[in-house]
Design an enzyme around this catalytic site. Structure first.
Site, PDB file in Angstrom:
ATOM      1  N   VAL A 104      27.410  31.878  59.499  1.00 43.53           N
ATOM      2  CA  VAL A 104      28.293  32.611  60.399  1.00 43.53           C
ATOM      3  C   VAL A 104      28.963  33.715  59.599  1.00 43.53           C
ATOM      4  CG1 VAL A 104      30.259  32.466  61.973  1.00 43.53           C
ATOM      5  CG2 VAL A 104      28.695  30.519  61.740  1.00 43.53           C
ATOM      6  N   CYS A 105      28.965  34.920  60.148  1.00 42.17           N
ATOM      7  CA  CYS A 105      29.646  36.049  59.519  1.00 42.17           C
ATOM      8  C   CYS A 105      29.118  36.268  58.099  1.00 42.17           C
ATOM      9  CB  CYS A 105      31.159  35.809  59.557  1.00 42.17           C
ATOM     10  SG  CYS A 105      32.187  37.249  59.250  1.00 42.17           S
ATOM     11  N   THR A 106      30.021  36.360  57.116  1.00 37.59           N
ATOM     12  CA  THR A 106      29.583  36.642  55.745  1.00 37.59           C
ATOM     13  C   THR A 106      29.044  35.413  55.030  1.00 37.59           C
ATOM     14  OG1 THR A 106      31.870  36.362  54.980  1.00 37.59           O
ATOM     15  CG2 THR A 106      31.129  38.613  55.470  1.00 37.59           C
TER      16      THR A 106
END
Length: 319
Positions: A104-106
């Protein structure tokens, strides 16, 4: 069927929503279909971790003692951009054993650092796509989609995109009705398809500095069925077509045509999701003129025709 184990990796400096959002989806699925998922959390040494919002999360166990999960979830946050080398080593060893590896995300930076994204297509939060592409040239970074699924590895954009991806996984496991039910319970209006852009047209484009161009942006949004050719828009801005096109791109970051295309697509999507209007009616209201023109736009941008888009993404309870 045996429960699918979901293991969320915890570390200092993670963004709490990257963990809690997807886990709420899986927890909701387990309530809807008891025994569907078994949720676990683990940190390197089993100690509590501090999130970016100041919340302290207490894991169930240490990573070294965790069993191989069906779904391994790696969240994002500043801690994923400067990960403990031991965490990267653990993900490198254990990630390939998971039936599904999800970031998720970075959190994609952890997977990339472990070499698990080499030769694959992936995404991350829009603000970090350039950085990830520079640091990991063997990874094909796509900055546009909400999430990308490449084989058993899935990567998602910022924060709420993790919820979209988790809903897609639940739909794969338990069916469309289950995913829609969970989305409604979480007050997530709609499950976004993975290839939907991270930004709406209005967010993706910068707001023009000059009032005539800002007025044109508002006009396009409010009148998608109007004549939105460059000549007509330039006349509204009281500029020559050439000057208008150059100024619009300089101030918004995209051409007038691309901006109009995005606005019309979003307008049509909302009508398909929110109303019972026919495809021909929606095509006219969105500025496409004909159903065939709208169909081509949907297939090009979303990979699915309007009728299929409505079937998949319109909640059954839409009035």
């Amino acid at each position: 069927m045996a429960p699918r184990t979901v293991l969320a990796v915890l570390f200092d400096g993670l963004q709490s929503l990257d963990v809690s959002g997807p886990l709420e989806v899986f927890a909701g699925a387990d309530q809807l279909s008891p025994g569907a998922y078994r949720i676990r959390t683990a940190s390197l040494d089993g100690a509590p971790v501090r999130t970016t919002s100041g919340l302290t999360l207490v894991p169930d166990e240490s990573l070294t003692g965790a069993q191989d999960p069906d779904i391994l979830l790696v969240p994002g946050g500043p801690g994923s951009l400067r990960p403990d080398p031991r965490l990267v080593d653990w993900v490198r060893e254990r990630g390939p054993r998971a039936a599904r590896l999800v970031s998720v995300c970075t959190g994609a930076a952890v997977l990339a650092g472990a070499g698990l994204l080499d030769g694959r297509r992936a995404t991350t939060h829009w603000a970090y796509c350039d950085r990830l592409a520079r640091e990991y040239p063997a990874v094909e970074i796509d900055p546009d989609p909400v999430y990308v699924r490449d084989g058993h590895i899935s990567t998602s954009a910022g924060v709420t995109a993790g919820i979209d991806l988790a809903l897609a996984l639940v739909e794969e496991d338990l069916g469309r009705d289950a995913a829609l039910t969970i989305a409604r319970h979480l007050v997530v209006f709609l499950r976004r398809p993975g290839n939907q852009a991270q930004f709406s047209a209005q967010l993706a484009a910068q707001t023009a500095r000059r009032e005539p161009l800002r007025d044109v942006q508002r006009w396009i949004t409010d009148h998608p069925d109007a004549d939105l050719g460059v000549e007509a828009l330039a006349d509204r801005a009281r500029l020559s077509p050439r000057h208008f096109a150059r100024a619009f791109r300089a101030e918004t970051g995209m051409t007038p045509g691309r901006y109009v295309d995005r606005v019309r697509l979003e307008h049509a999507r909302r009508l398909l999701e929110d109303t019972a209007g026919g495809v021909e009616e929606i095509a006219r209201a969105s500025g496409y003129g004909t159903p065939e023109a709208m169909r081509r736009a949907f297939v090009r941008a979303l990979g699915t025709p309007p009728a299929e888009y409505r079937r998949r993404f319109r909640p059954a309870t839409t009035p």
